[in-house]
Design a protein around this motif. Sequence first.
Motif, mmCIF file in Angstrom:
data_model
loop_
_atom_site.group_PDB
_atom_site.id
_atom_site.type_symbol
_atom_site.label_atom_id
_atom_site.label_comp_id
_atom_site.label_asym_id
_atom_site.label_seq_id
_atom_site.Cartn_x
_atom_site.Cartn_y
_atom_site.Cartn_z
ATOM 1 N N THR A 22 8.795 1.050 -2.746
ATOM 2 C CA THR A 22 7.808 1.761 -1.945
ATOM 3 C C THR A 22 7.386 3.069 -2.602
ATOM 4 O O THR A 22 6.206 3.428 -2.563
ATOM 5 N N SER A 26 3.651 3.875 -3.569
ATOM 6 C CA SER A 26 3.046 4.993 -2.856
ATOM 7 C C SER A 26 2.613 6.158 -3.727
ATOM 8 O O SER A 26 1.838 6.996 -3.274
ATOM 9 N N GLY A 27 3.138 6.249 -4.927
ATOM 10 C CA GLY A 27 2.822 7.425 -5.725
ATOM 11 C C GLY A 27 2.789 7.136 -7.204
ATOM 12 O O GLY A 27 3.039 6.015 -7.652
ATOM 13 N N ALA A 33 5.131 10.227 -4.409
ATOM 14 C CA ALA A 33 5.075 9.702 -3.043
ATOM 15 C C ALA A 33 5.713 10.687 -2.071
ATOM 16 O O ALA A 33 6.832 11.129 -2.285
ATOM 17 N N PRO A 36 5.685 10.665 4.304
ATOM 18 C CA PRO A 36 4.798 9.885 5.177
ATOM 19 C C PRO A 36 4.307 8.591 4.516
ATOM 20 O O PRO A 36 4.274 7.539 5.161
ATOM 21 N N GLU A 37 3.959 8.654 3.242
ATOM 22 C CA GLU A 37 3.496 7.456 2.534
ATOM 23 C C GLU A 37 4.640 6.460 2.356
ATOM 24 O O GLU A 37 4.454 5.256 2.478
ATOM 25 N N LEU A 38 5.817 6.978 2.076
ATOM 26 C CA LEU A 38 6.987 6.115 1.912
ATOM 27 C C LEU A 38 7.263 5.335 3.202
ATOM 28 O O LEU A 38 7.443 4.118 3.179
ATOM 29 N N ALA A 40 5.158 4.762 5.811
ATOM 30 C CA ALA A 40 4.039 3.876 6.161
ATOM 31 C C ALA A 40 4.013 2.631 5.284
ATOM 32 O O ALA A 40 3.822 1.513 5.781
ATOM 33 N N ASN A 41 4.207 2.793 3.986
ATOM 34 C CA ASN A 41 4.156 1.639 3.089
ATOM 35 C C ASN A 41 5.383 0.746 3.216
ATOM 36 O O ASN A 41 5.277 -0.470 3.081
ATOM 37 N N GLY A 74 7.286 15.387 -3.759
ATOM 38 C CA GLY A 74 7.692 14.057 -3.317
ATOM 39 C C GLY A 74 8.568 13.350 -4.325
ATOM 40 O O GLY A 74 9.255 13.979 -5.126
ATOM 41 N N TYR A 131 4.019 8.849 12.531
ATOM 42 C CA TYR A 131 3.656 7.503 12.081
ATOM 43 C C TYR A 131 3.577 6.542 13.267
ATOM 44 O O TYR A 131 2.603 5.801 13.420
#
Length: 147
Positions: A22, A26-27, A33, A36-38, A40-41, A74, A131
Amino acid sequence: MPKAGDSADPVWVLSDAVVLATARLSGTLDAPAGLPELIANADAVFHFIPTADEIEGALSRLVGAGLVGVGDLGIAVAPFGRELVARARGGPGGDPMTRVHHLLALLQHIPTEPGPWYLDREVYEAVTLEYRHSLWETYRARRRRAF
């Protein structure tokens, strides 16, 4: 009877592979990353939201193995970590969980020296609450359009 060097607990666990995959998804090295992206993904791709303890443990082991770096911006996946994610193969139909299990099998061959790595629980709770709230709002908006 276990031999010297055998361990009852595996060094790597499934959440480690999910966090690594992830973070890679995500990054980038230039734009790591964020949490939040971690979150969500991980949910979108693997239908799995790692707990604070799972993220903390995963990053401790991944940083200890030199597969990721964690900074103010991140999580950045190191070149060898990116290579491992690329080498993990998915199954028929592109099932991402098959791929993450293959990634976990690759990780089993990577030594790690986990060090202390702490995730601020208040930040984790705020991110996961936001989230879940955004998911609920998206769901409600879709339901309203359906009527």
